[in-house]
Write a protein that holds these residues in place. Sequence first.
Motif, PDB file in Angstrom:
ATOM      1  N   LEU A 155      31.148  19.582  79.547  1.00 54.96           N
ATOM      2  CA  LEU A 155      30.713  18.831  80.719  1.00 54.96           C
ATOM      3  C   LEU A 155      30.137  19.771  81.776  1.00 54.96           C
ATOM      4  CD1 LEU A 155      30.481  16.156  82.173  1.00 54.96           C
ATOM      5  CD2 LEU A 155      32.887  16.316  82.799  1.00 54.96           C
ATOM      6  N   ASP A 156      30.792  20.909  81.984  1.00 56.21           N
ATOM      7  CA  ASP A 156      30.302  21.886  82.962  1.00 56.21           C
ATOM      8  C   ASP A 156      28.915  22.401  82.574  1.00 56.21           C
ATOM      9  OD1 ASP A 156      32.529  21.692  84.582  1.00 56.21           O
ATOM     10  OD2 ASP A 156      33.555  23.426  83.701  1.00 56.21           O
ATOM     11  N   PHE A 157      28.718  22.658  81.280  1.00 56.66           N
ATOM     12  CA  PHE A 157      27.422  23.151  80.806  1.00 56.66           C
ATOM     13  C   PHE A 157      26.323  22.130  81.096  1.00 56.66           C
ATOM     14  CE2 PHE A 157      24.122  23.140  77.567  1.00 56.66           C
ATOM     15  CZ  PHE A 157      23.696  24.467  77.567  1.00 56.66           C
ATOM     16  N   ILE A 158      26.579  20.862  80.782  1.00 54.12           N
ATOM     17  CA  ILE A 158      25.571  19.819  80.992  1.00 54.12           C
ATOM     18  C   ILE A 158      25.232  19.685  82.470  1.00 54.12           C
ATOM     19  CG2 ILE A 158      25.027  17.371  80.703  1.00 54.12           C
ATOM     20  CD1 ILE A 158      27.076  17.369  78.361  1.00 54.12           C
ATOM     21  N   LEU A 159      26.257  19.646  83.307  1.00 59.13           N
ATOM     22  CA  LEU A 159      26.032  19.500  84.753  1.00 59.13           C
ATOM     23  C   LEU A 159      25.293  20.699  85.325  1.00 59.13           C
ATOM     24  CD1 LEU A 159      29.417  17.910  85.890  1.00 59.13           C
ATOM     25  CD2 LEU A 159      27.170  16.804  85.825  1.00 59.13           C
ATOM     26  N   LYS A 160      25.570  21.872  84.802  1.00 59.58           N
ATOM     27  CA  LYS A 160      24.882  23.074  85.273  1.00 59.58           C
ATOM     28  C   LYS A 160      23.388  22.991  84.969  1.00 59.58           C
ATOM     29  CE  LYS A 160      25.058  28.133  85.068  1.00 59.58           C
ATOM     30  NZ  LYS A 160      25.762  29.316  84.474  1.00 59.58           N
ATOM     31  N   VAL A 161      23.050  22.564  83.764  1.00 59.80           N
ATOM     32  CA  VAL A 161      21.642  22.426  83.394  1.00 59.80           C
ATOM     33  C   VAL A 161      20.957  21.368  84.260  1.00 59.80           C
ATOM     34  CG1 VAL A 161      20.053  21.728  81.564  1.00 59.80           C
ATOM     35  CG2 VAL A 161      21.989  23.213  81.019  1.00 59.80           C
TER      36      VAL A 161
ATOM     37  N   GLY B 134      35.686  13.008  88.180  1.00 51.55           N
ATOM     38  CA  GLY B 134      34.608  13.091  89.161  1.00 51.55           C
ATOM     39  C   GLY B 134      33.345  13.665  88.546  1.00 51.55           C
ATOM     40  N   LYS B 135      33.529  14.697  87.724  1.00 50.74           N
ATOM     41  CA  LYS B 135      32.380  15.306  87.053  1.00 50.74           C
ATOM     42  C   LYS B 135      31.767  14.345  86.038  1.00 50.74           C
ATOM     43  CE  LYS B 135      34.577  19.191  85.965  1.00 50.74           C
ATOM     44  NZ  LYS B 135      34.840  20.579  85.488  1.00 50.74           N
ATOM     45  N   ARG B 136      32.619  13.594  85.338  1.00 50.56           N
ATOM     46  CA  ARG B 136      32.091  12.664  84.326  1.00 50.56           C
ATOM     47  C   ARG B 136      31.297  11.530  84.978  1.00 50.56           C
ATOM     48  NH1 ARG B 136      29.473  10.546  81.541  1.00 50.56           N
ATOM     49  NH2 ARG B 136      29.727   9.759  79.399  1.00 50.56           N
ATOM     50  N   ASP B 137      31.792  11.028  86.119  1.00 49.25           N
ATOM     51  CA  ASP B 137      31.037  10.003  86.844  1.00 49.25           C
ATOM     52  C   ASP B 137      29.711  10.576  87.343  1.00 49.25           C
ATOM     53  OD1 ASP B 137      32.876   8.013  86.451  1.00 49.25           O
ATOM     54  OD2 ASP B 137      33.774   8.150  88.444  1.00 49.25           O
ATOM     55  N   LEU B 138      29.736  11.822  87.785  1.00 46.10           N
ATOM     56  CA  LEU B 138      28.500  12.448  88.254  1.00 46.10           C
ATOM     57  C   LEU B 138      27.495  12.575  87.110  1.00 46.10           C
ATOM     58  CD1 LEU B 138      26.785  13.916  90.360  1.00 46.10           C
ATOM     59  CD2 LEU B 138      27.994  16.041  89.756  1.00 46.10           C
ATOM     60  N   LEU B 139      27.970  12.944  85.922  1.00 45.77           N
ATOM     61  CA  LEU B 139      27.064  13.057  84.784  1.00 45.77           C
ATOM     62  C   LEU B 139      26.403  11.718  84.493  1.00 45.77           C
ATOM     63  CD1 LEU B 139      25.746  14.409  82.386  1.00 45.77           C
ATOM     64  CD2 LEU B 139      27.847  14.018  81.073  1.00 45.77           C
ATOM     65  N   ARG B 140      27.185  10.665  84.452  1.00 46.83           N
ATOM     66  CA  ARG B 140      26.586   9.343  84.207  1.00 46.83           C
ATOM     67  C   ARG B 140      25.548   9.024  85.276  1.00 46.83           C
ATOM     68  NH1 ARG B 140      29.439   3.306  83.685  1.00 46.83           N
ATOM     69  NH2 ARG B 140      27.467   2.160  83.903  1.00 46.83           N
ATOM     70  N   ALA B 141      25.888   9.300  86.538  1.00 40.08           N
ATOM     71  CA  ALA B 141      24.962   8.993  87.635  1.00 40.08           C
ATOM     72  C   ALA B 141      23.672   9.796  87.504  1.00 40.08           C
ATOM     73  CB  ALA B 141      25.629   9.275  88.977  1.00 40.08           C
ATOM     74  N   LEU B 142      23.778  11.065  87.142  1.00 35.97           N
ATOM     75  CA  LEU B 142      22.585  11.908  87.011  1.00 35.97           C
ATOM     76  C   LEU B 142      21.711  11.451  85.846  1.00 35.97           C
ATOM     77  CD1 LEU B 142      23.958  15.508  87.746  1.00 35.97           C
ATOM     78  CD2 LEU B 142      22.845  13.895  89.304  1.00 35.97           C
ATOM     79  N   LEU B 143      22.342  11.064  84.738  1.00 37.79           N
ATOM     80  CA  LEU B 143      21.563  10.557  83.610  1.00 37.79           C
ATOM     81  C   LEU B 143      20.954   9.197  83.928  1.00 37.79           C
ATOM     82  CD1 LEU B 143      23.739  11.648  80.557  1.00 37.79           C
ATOM     83  CD2 LEU B 143      21.657  12.721  81.444  1.00 37.79           C
TER      84      LEU B 143
ATOM     85  N   LEU C 148      20.897  20.910  75.075  1.00 36.79           N
ATOM     86  CA  LEU C 148      21.474  19.933  75.997  1.00 36.79           C
ATOM     87  C   LEU C 148      21.770  18.624  75.282  1.00 36.79           C
ATOM     88  CD1 LEU C 148      22.290  19.333  78.910  1.00 36.79           C
ATOM     89  CD2 LEU C 148      19.948  18.569  79.343  1.00 36.79           C
ATOM     90  N   THR C 149      20.844  18.192  74.435  1.00 33.95           N
ATOM     91  CA  THR C 149      21.058  16.960  73.664  1.00 33.95           C
ATOM     92  C   THR C 149      22.310  17.061  72.809  1.00 33.95           C
ATOM     93  OG1 THR C 149      18.681  16.544  73.555  1.00 33.95           O
ATOM     94  CG2 THR C 149      20.050  15.383  71.984  1.00 33.95           C
ATOM     95  N   ASP C 150      22.488  18.202  72.150  1.00 36.64           N
ATOM     96  CA  ASP C 150      23.659  18.397  71.297  1.00 36.64           C
ATOM     97  C   ASP C 150      24.959  18.307  72.087  1.00 36.64           C
ATOM     98  OD1 ASP C 150      22.063  18.694  69.097  1.00 36.64           O
ATOM     99  OD2 ASP C 150      22.239  20.873  68.983  1.00 36.64           O
ATOM    100  N   LYS C 151      24.965  18.874  73.285  1.00 33.08           N
ATOM    101  CA  LYS C 151      26.178  18.828  74.119  1.00 33.08           C
ATOM    102  C   LYS C 151      26.469  17.392  74.572  1.00 33.08           C
ATOM    103  CE  LYS C 151      26.928  23.371  74.562  1.00 33.08           C
ATOM    104  NZ  LYS C 151      28.141  24.052  74.041  1.00 33.08           N
ATOM    105  N   ILE C 152      25.427  16.679  74.983  1.00 34.25           N
ATOM    106  CA  ILE C 152      25.613  15.294  75.417  1.00 34.25           C
ATOM    107  C   ILE C 152      26.099  14.446  74.252  1.00 34.25           C
ATOM    108  CG2 ILE C 152      24.448  13.229  76.288  1.00 34.25           C
ATOM    109  CD1 ILE C 152      22.598  15.110  77.884  1.00 34.25           C
ATOM    110  N   ASP C 153      25.498  14.640  73.083  1.00 32.47           N
ATOM    111  CA  ASP C 153      25.926  13.901  71.894  1.00 32.47           C
ATOM    112  C   ASP C 153      27.395  14.155  71.579  1.00 32.47           C
ATOM    113  OD1 ASP C 153      23.521  12.670  71.455  1.00 32.47           O
ATOM    114  OD2 ASP C 153      22.917  13.940  69.772  1.00 32.47           O
ATOM    115  N   ARG C 154      27.806  15.403  71.627  1.00 30.16           N
ATOM    116  CA  ARG C 154      29.207  15.719  71.316  1.00 30.16           C
ATOM    117  C   ARG C 154      30.153  15.011  72.275  1.00 30.16           C
ATOM    118  NH1 ARG C 154      31.061  21.621  70.664  1.00 30.16           N
ATOM    119  NH2 ARG C 154      32.846  20.527  69.755  1.00 30.16           N
ATOM    120  N   LEU C 155      29.789  15.004  73.552  1.00 33.39           N
ATOM    121  CA  LEU C 155      30.636  14.354  74.553  1.00 33.39           C
ATOM    122  C   LEU C 155      30.677  12.845  74.328  1.00 33.39           C
ATOM    123  CD1 LEU C 155      32.312  15.014  77.101  1.00 33.39           C
ATOM    124  CD2 LEU C 155      30.278  14.483  78.441  1.00 33.39           C
TER     125      LEU C 155
END
Length: 307
Positions: free
Chosen positions: A42-48, A67-76, A88-95
């Motif tokens: 999650l940290d890697f995805i948010l950093k990118v 909080g970070k997970r909600d932020l990721l959804r909001a950013l996407l 990045l796609t691979d990390k999002i897919d894994r999550l």
Amino acid sequence: MSIELLPWGLSLASYSDQIKLLEEYTAKTDQISSSKERNEILDFILKVLSLEEELYDYNQIPHDYHGKRDLLRALLNIRPPSRLKKSLTDKIDRLLQDELGKKNLKDFDTLSPVSEIFPESRLNHSENLYLWKGDISCLRADAIVNAANDGMLGCFQPLHNCIDNVIHSAAGPLLREDCRIIMDIQGSKERTGDAKITRAYNLPSRYVLHTVGPIIKEREVSEYQIEQLASCYKSCLSLAAQVKGIKSIAFPCISTGVFNFPQGPAAEIAVKTVDEWLENNENPFTKIIFNVFLEEDFSCYARIFRG
């Protein structure tokens, strides 16, 4: 008097190859072994998304996981469609695949048809119709239907609870990218009542049918809006019938909610249209699922099925 909408927009052949529709998507499914690894992903995805795509101030990222997970959804949600780096796609897919594995998924094979639950039903195809209350993004069907807007790119409102947002958030950003490719080819907004199809990516279904229902602004629903809503169901069925392997489709309550179509009439149009289409068209479908989320909608459909 019935108003029949004329066919319009792109044919399936004009975009299916560009989005690799018939290629099975293989998500990165390496099991996440610990909460620490999940947090690192999650940290890697948010950093990118923060530093490279400049969607957020990196120094303002929350410290807690939720909080970070909600932020990721909001950013996407707000991220415009564009090609993603494979890393990045691979990390999002894994999550997303990790989260999918923790959901209480519903297999369509476990559902009972209307003909069993409501034996008094007078519908022509009650043995092929199903009613299920739950989250459509948790349903294992060959295809699910998304109630989209005319931009056809998903909901850009962060964390909005509409079905468009829920489906895109669970599928991942490649769904929006496919929709962008289709809309670039079309060169115009989607007409109300038409439909497109994409792969489903990290959803438990294989395909997503996207259709735009009518928006009700006046007190009365016009005959034209009734036909537009019926056209959503007919367009999805006609399109799905062209894709080999689709035998089960789940429809949400199209145009109700923020689009303001009254729930009872919308349910009546949905059931009548699907039942008549199955009666009048050769098709491969064995299960058509009417998916509802609210008890009020469930009651509307149950009343119709009881006759």
